[in-house]
Design an enzyme around this catalytic site. Structure first.
Site, PDB file in Angstrom:
ATOM      1  N   LYS A  31       2.079  -3.712   6.634  1.00  0.00           N
ATOM      2  CA  LYS A  31       2.431  -3.643   5.203  1.00  0.00           C
ATOM      3  C   LYS A  31       3.948  -3.485   5.050  1.00  0.00           C
ATOM      4  O   LYS A  31       4.564  -4.121   4.201  1.00  0.00           O
ATOM      5  CB  LYS A  31       1.694  -2.487   4.516  1.00  0.00           C
ATOM      6  CG  LYS A  31       0.200  -2.698   4.386  1.00  0.00           C
ATOM      7  CD  LYS A  31      -0.132  -3.869   3.465  1.00  0.00           C
ATOM      8  CE  LYS A  31      -1.607  -4.210   3.431  1.00  0.00           C
ATOM      9  NZ  LYS A  31      -1.920  -5.503   2.825  1.00  0.00           N
ATOM     10  N   TYR A  73      -1.753  -1.315  11.197  1.00  0.00           N
ATOM     11  CA  TYR A  73      -2.060  -1.786   9.842  1.00  0.00           C
ATOM     12  C   TYR A  73      -0.930  -1.402   8.882  1.00  0.00           C
ATOM     13  O   TYR A  73      -0.403  -2.249   8.150  1.00  0.00           O
ATOM     14  CB  TYR A  73      -3.399  -1.185   9.362  1.00  0.00           C
ATOM     15  CG  TYR A  73      -3.530  -1.191   7.861  1.00  0.00           C
ATOM     16  CD1 TYR A  73      -3.839  -2.369   7.180  1.00  0.00           C
ATOM     17  CD2 TYR A  73      -3.302  -0.035   7.104  1.00  0.00           C
ATOM     18  CE1 TYR A  73      -3.918  -2.385   5.796  1.00  0.00           C
ATOM     19  CE2 TYR A  73      -3.379  -0.043   5.728  1.00  0.00           C
ATOM     20  CZ  TYR A  73      -3.688  -1.224   5.075  1.00  0.00           C
ATOM     21  OH  TYR A  73      -3.752  -1.237   3.712  1.00  0.00           O
ATOM     22  N   SER A  94       0.833  -1.208   0.000  1.00  0.00           N
ATOM     23  CA  SER A  94       0.000   0.000   0.000  1.00  0.00           C
ATOM     24  C   SER A  94       0.863   1.252   0.000  1.00  0.00           C
ATOM     25  O   SER A  94       1.972   1.255   0.562  1.00  0.00           O
ATOM     26  CB  SER A  94      -0.865  -0.022   1.263  1.00  0.00           C
ATOM     27  OG  SER A  94      -1.429   1.244   1.501  1.00  0.00           O
TER      28      SER A  94
HETATM   29  C1  UD1 Z   1      -6.829   4.662   3.832  1.00  0.00           C
HETATM   30  C2  UD1 Z   1      -5.801   4.268   4.856  1.00  0.00           C
HETATM   31  C3  UD1 Z   1      -4.706   3.522   4.156  1.00  0.00           C
HETATM   32  C4  UD1 Z   1      -5.276   2.323   3.417  1.00  0.00           C
HETATM   33  C5  UD1 Z   1      -6.330   2.804   2.436  1.00  0.00           C
HETATM   34  C6  UD1 Z   1      -6.997   1.655   1.718  1.00  0.00           C
HETATM   35  C7  UD1 Z   1      -5.904   5.946   6.638  1.00  0.00           C
HETATM   36  C8  UD1 Z   1      -5.179   7.043   7.336  1.00  0.00           C
HETATM   37  N1  UD1 Z   1      -5.297   5.420   5.572  1.00  0.00           N
HETATM   38  O1  UD1 Z   1      -6.199   5.571   2.916  1.00  0.00           O
HETATM   39  O2  UD1 Z   1      -3.754   3.113   5.102  1.00  0.00           O
HETATM   40  O3  UD1 Z   1      -4.245   1.656   2.724  1.00  0.00           O
HETATM   41  O4  UD1 Z   1      -7.313   3.548   3.142  1.00  0.00           O
HETATM   42  O5  UD1 Z   1      -8.050   1.121   2.421  1.00  0.00           O
HETATM   43  O6  UD1 Z   1      -6.973   5.570   7.021  1.00  0.00           O
HETATM   44  N2  UD1 Z   1     -12.205  11.244   3.607  1.00  0.00           N
HETATM   45  C9  UD1 Z   1     -13.190  12.146   3.961  1.00  0.00           C
HETATM   46  N3  UD1 Z   1     -14.360  11.673   4.466  1.00  0.00           N
HETATM   47  C10 UD1 Z   1     -14.603  10.346   4.634  1.00  0.00           C
HETATM   48  C11 UD1 Z   1     -13.608   9.419   4.253  1.00  0.00           C
HETATM   49  C12 UD1 Z   1     -12.412   9.903   3.763  1.00  0.00           C
HETATM   50  O7  UD1 Z   1     -12.999  13.359   3.836  1.00  0.00           O
HETATM   51  O8  UD1 Z   1     -15.694   9.990   5.112  1.00  0.00           O
HETATM   52  C13 UD1 Z   1     -10.952  11.726   3.040  1.00  0.00           C
HETATM   53  C14 UD1 Z   1      -9.735  11.345   3.851  1.00  0.00           C
HETATM   54  O9  UD1 Z   1      -9.494  12.287   4.861  1.00  0.00           O
HETATM   55  C15 UD1 Z   1      -8.643  11.294   2.768  1.00  0.00           C
HETATM   56  C16 UD1 Z   1      -9.416  10.869   1.509  1.00  0.00           C
HETATM   57  O10 UD1 Z   1     -10.773  11.148   1.771  1.00  0.00           O
HETATM   58  O11 UD1 Z   1      -8.136  12.569   2.569  1.00  0.00           O
HETATM   59  C17 UD1 Z   1      -9.253   9.402   1.203  1.00  0.00           C
HETATM   60  O12 UD1 Z   1      -9.581   8.661   2.371  1.00  0.00           O
HETATM   61  P1  UD1 Z   1      -9.682   7.065   2.393  1.00  0.00           P
HETATM   62  O13 UD1 Z   1     -10.561   6.598   1.295  1.00  0.00           O
HETATM   63  O14 UD1 Z   1     -10.034   6.656   3.773  1.00  0.00           O
HETATM   64  O15 UD1 Z   1      -8.211   6.612   2.005  1.00  0.00           O
HETATM   65  P2  UD1 Z   1      -6.807   6.984   2.707  1.00  0.00           P
HETATM   66  O16 UD1 Z   1      -6.998   7.639   4.005  1.00  0.00           O
HETATM   67  O17 UD1 Z   1      -5.986   7.692   1.695  1.00  0.00           O
END
Ligand code: UD1
Length: 341
Positions: free
Chosen positions: A156, A152, A127
């Site tokens: 990885k 987690y 990842s």
């Molecule tokens: C997350 C995990 C990462 C994992 C990946 C795949 C964290 C910190 N990282 O990545 O380790 O490999 O998922 O499952 O959790 N966001 C919102 N609102 C929401 C959900 C997300 O604003 O309800 C934003 C987050 O702050 C981020 C972006 O959307 O900026 C992407 O979030 P997300 O889909 O959870 O992925 P990652 O955080 O990049």
């Protein structure tokens, strides 16, 4: 004629199902192992429906050595794709031993059995989380890994190290770690897709559930980042494109085309997209509203990370192909299929 048989662990999961479809379509035989702890049998049914093929499925935990050994004894594999792992960041902070036990234990067991049964090739699901917040963007495969911010993420990193060390020590073992950026979307048939249990942690499932009325409102975690619109930047990779990268990786190994016995590739688009841009694009291409509010930053989130995909493009000959519009249409089609809308 079948190209060879691939063991796919965790194949009932989101990326596993899409990869199983692509492997079968590319002419590989596929044997599926999954403990169904975070997936449904219906996902395997979806793979059967799309490919029109029966797929040998064994419900087993990869930590269960005896059960997994039966599978190795019953088949001759040309390679393994190891997806089976727990993947919720928050849960891993609360239950680190569950994560270390599941993710490290299962990987070691799979590698031991490969060694014992002479299976030479493994693709490991890594990842972009291993990069943390890189000092320089985009991240290349040689960008230094940052200390993990969750158990987690640590699993990885450790699994990458386990693979590197095992390949160095055991003659005839080859490994490829694919560092996925943010996988999103679904198969165009809408027969398989992401099936989050409970409240989704990831952005796109939360968006699709909000659009479907299952959730009232999307919370956008922070608009005070040092980015164009203040929301965080990620590299959203279509799951079908991601699945193809696994097939290309297996073909590279089986074909004896590796330059090193252990290789790492970033799998992303190379294009940073902000949270707001993603939400607005989703609304535009699907003609649905996604009510949202801005809230505080989420602990552990990084500001920006996206991939330099040069190595995957040139060495693997793989490139992300589906547009963001198309991917977000597929995500919505899948959600509607799930909800019967
Ligand atoms: C997350 C995990 C990462 C994992 C990946 C795949 C964290 C910190 N990282 O990545 O380790 O490999 O998922 O499952 O959790 N966001 C919102 N609102 C929401 C959900 C997300 O604003 O309800 C934003 C987050 O702050 C981020 C972006 O959307 O900026 C992407 O979030 P997300 O889909 O959870 O992925 P990652 O955080 O990049």
């Amino acid at each position: 004629m079948e190209k060879g048989k691939v063991l796919v662990t965790g194949a009932a999961g989101y990326i596993g199902t899409h990869t199983a479809v692509k492997l079968i379509n590319a002419g590989f035989g596929v044997v599926v192992v999954d403990n169904l702890s975070n997936s449904e049998l219906s996902a395997i049914e979806g793979v059967r429906e799309i490919t029109g093929r029966e797929i040998p499925f064994v419900q087993a935990d990869c930590n269960d050595r005896a059960a997994l050994e039966e599978v190795f004894r019953a088949h001759e594999f040309c390679g393994v794709i190891h997806f089976a792992a727990s993947k919720a960041v928050g849960e891993s902070v609360e239950q680190p031993l569950l994560y270390y036990g599941n993710n490290l234990g299962s990987f070691v067991t799979v590698l031991e059995l490969m060694k014992e049964y002479g299976v030479p090739n493994i693709v490991f699901s890594s990842s972009a989380t291993v990069y943390g917040q890189p000092d320089v963007l985009p991240a290349t495969e040689t960008t230094p890994r940052k200390p993990a911010t969750s158990p987690y993420g640590n699993t990885k990193q450790i699994c990458e190290d386990i693979l590197r060390d095992s390949v160095a020590a055991y003659e005839g073992l080859n490994g490829i770690a694919l560092r996925y950026f943010n996988p999103i979307g679904a198969h165009p048939s809408a027969l398989i897709g992401e099936l989050p249990k409970g409240v989704p942690n990831n952005l796109v499932p939360f968006i699709t559930q909000t659009a479907a009325g299952v959730r009232e409102c999307l919370s956008i975690f922070g608009d005070d980042y040092n980015t164009g619109d203040g929301t965080a930047l990620r590299d959203y990779i279509d799951v079908v494109d991601l699945a193809k990268a696994h097939v290309v990786a297996v073909e590279r190994m089986v074909g004896g085309d590796m330059k090193e016995q252990y290789e790492i590739f970033n799998i992303g688009t190379g294009r940073p997209v902000s949270v707001l841009e993603l939400v607005r694009t989703f609304e535009k291409v699907n003609g649905v509203a996604v009510p949202y509010k801005i809230v505080g930053r989420r602990a552990g989130d990084v500001e920006a990370v996206w991939a330099d995909t040069t190595l995957a493009n040139t060495e693997l000959g793989w490139k992300a192909e589906r547009s963001l519009d198309e991917t977000l249409r597929s995500a919505w089609k899948w959600e509607k299929h799930l909800r019967g809308l």
